[in-house]
Design an enzyme around this catalytic site. Structure first.
Site, mmCIF file in Angstrom:
data_model
loop_
_atom_site.group_PDB
_atom_site.id
_atom_site.type_symbol
_atom_site.label_atom_id
_atom_site.label_comp_id
_atom_site.label_asym_id
_atom_site.label_seq_id
_atom_site.Cartn_x
_atom_site.Cartn_y
_atom_site.Cartn_z
ATOM 1 N N ASP A 66 -4.123 0.668 8.573
ATOM 2 C CA ASP A 66 -2.983 1.574 8.390
ATOM 3 C C ASP A 66 -2.875 2.556 9.559
ATOM 4 O OD1 ASP A 66 -0.830 2.749 7.025
ATOM 5 O OD2 ASP A 66 -2.129 4.124 5.935
ATOM 6 N N HIS A 111 -6.317 4.079 -0.018
ATOM 7 C CA HIS A 111 -6.114 3.763 1.397
ATOM 8 C C HIS A 111 -6.053 4.982 2.314
ATOM 9 C CE1 HIS A 111 -1.712 4.258 0.636
ATOM 10 N NE2 HIS A 111 -1.604 4.426 1.946
ATOM 11 N N HIS A 112 -5.993 6.203 1.744
ATOM 12 C CA HIS A 112 -6.082 7.408 2.582
ATOM 13 C C HIS A 112 -7.402 8.144 2.366
ATOM 14 C CE1 HIS A 112 -2.211 7.472 4.590
ATOM 15 N NE2 HIS A 112 -1.653 7.069 3.453
ATOM 16 N N HIS A 139 0.796 -1.229 0.000
ATOM 17 C CA HIS A 139 0.000 0.000 0.000
ATOM 18 C C HIS A 139 0.833 1.286 0.000
ATOM 19 C CE1 HIS A 139 0.616 -0.257 4.386
ATOM 20 N NE2 HIS A 139 0.348 1.033 4.426
ATOM 21 N N ASP A 140 2.077 1.229 0.504
ATOM 22 C CA ASP A 140 2.902 2.445 0.525
ATOM 23 C C ASP A 140 4.008 2.415 -0.525
ATOM 24 O OD1 ASP A 140 1.621 4.001 2.376
ATOM 25 O OD2 ASP A 140 2.785 3.286 4.094
ATOM 26 N N LYS A 164 5.632 5.525 -1.966
ATOM 27 C CA LYS A 164 6.571 6.387 -1.222
ATOM 28 C C LYS A 164 7.956 6.384 -1.847
ATOM 29 C CE LYS A 164 4.386 6.752 3.269
ATOM 30 N NZ LYS A 164 4.416 6.385 4.686
ATOM 31 N N HIS A 201 1.826 9.806 -2.668
ATOM 32 C CA HIS A 201 2.256 8.401 -2.731
ATOM 33 C C HIS A 201 1.125 7.431 -3.053
ATOM 34 C CE1 HIS A 201 0.729 8.047 1.407
ATOM 35 N NE2 HIS A 201 0.757 6.747 1.221
HETATM 36 FE FE LIG Z 1 0.012 5.483 2.978
#
Ligand SMILES: [Fe+2]
Length: 240
Positions: free
Chosen positions: A175, A146-147, A93-94, A97, A122
């Protein structure tokens, strides 16, 4: 010329041969499928490690989020493919970044608004990285969301309500809980109780009530799929 007896016998022999060919083919196919699944699992783990290597403070974050998201899905009674989908999306999920400068990811103080804007890119970058990969489910879309928050206060698209898929709502809670439970370069770990308070404070507004209840059951009174340290989540074991 066939008599009824030798025709039956011939059909039986052909049938035996076909079944044995099918069995051998089936065995080979199963072995090949298992090899491909191992390869995919290894590739996902490698991608996950690669994206965390520049960000040592959050090492293991994606693995823990993956296990927590999968545990939440199991607690909610979701089916096996959905649980596996959440595990894969959690592991990656990240990944976006990788496009954020190292100095910002590891800055030991609060971020400026401009820096935070860069960090916020990201989720869209993660979507772009994962979009060409043909996973069994919408991994890239869940990563992009996801955010997002149920009330539309999230990013990048400001999705709200039914526009936000259930898997993304689950990943969002996992998260936040993991992030608050561990140290970050700019603050010490806040602990699991503070993380649960945050989730319950947003129940029905930022976070899906069903996911909040599952989180409460899993980490509160229920049987958590991991152990706790004083600082937060300890080593995470397998879910369910
Ligand atoms: Fe994230």
């Amino acid at each position: 010329m066939d008599t009824p007896w030798n025709k039956d016998l011939r059909d039986q022999i052909i049938g035996l041969g076909e079944r044995s060919v099918h069995k051998s083919y089936y065995t080979q196919m199963r072995r090949r499928m298992a090899e491909l699944e191992d390869l995919l699992e290894g590739a996902i783990a490698a991608l996950s490690t690669m994206s965390e290597i520049r960000d040592p403070y959050t090492g293991g974050h994606q693995q823990r989020v993956a296990e927590l998201a999968e545990g939440l899905a199991r607690t909610m009674g979701l089916d096996g493919p959905t649980c596996r989908l959440l595990h894969v999306a959690g592991m990656l999920h990240d990944i976006g970044k990788i496009s954020v400068p190292f100095e910002i990811l590891n800055k030991p103080r609060s971020l400026t608004e401009a820096e935070f804007s860069l960090v916020r890119t990201h989720s869209e970058s993660g979507y772009e990285i994962l979009r060409p990969l043909r996973f069994e489910g919408p991994v890239a879309e869940i990563v992009r969301e996801h955010h997002e928050r149920l009330d539309g206060s999230g990013y990048p698209q400001g999705l709200r309500g039914d526009g936000l898929r259930l898997e993304s709502r689950i990943l969002a809670v996992a998260d936040v809980v993991e992030a608050m439970s561990f140290h970050r370069p700019y603050r010490p770990a806040l602990g699991i109780s503070a993380a649960l308070e945050e989730i319950l404070a947003g129940r029905g507004t930022r976070f899906d009530p069903r996911v909040c209840d599952a989180c409460s059951a899993l980490l509160g009174e229920g049987r958590p799929p991991f152990t706790f340290s004083r600082d937060g989540l300890g080593s995470l074991g397998p879910c369910g």
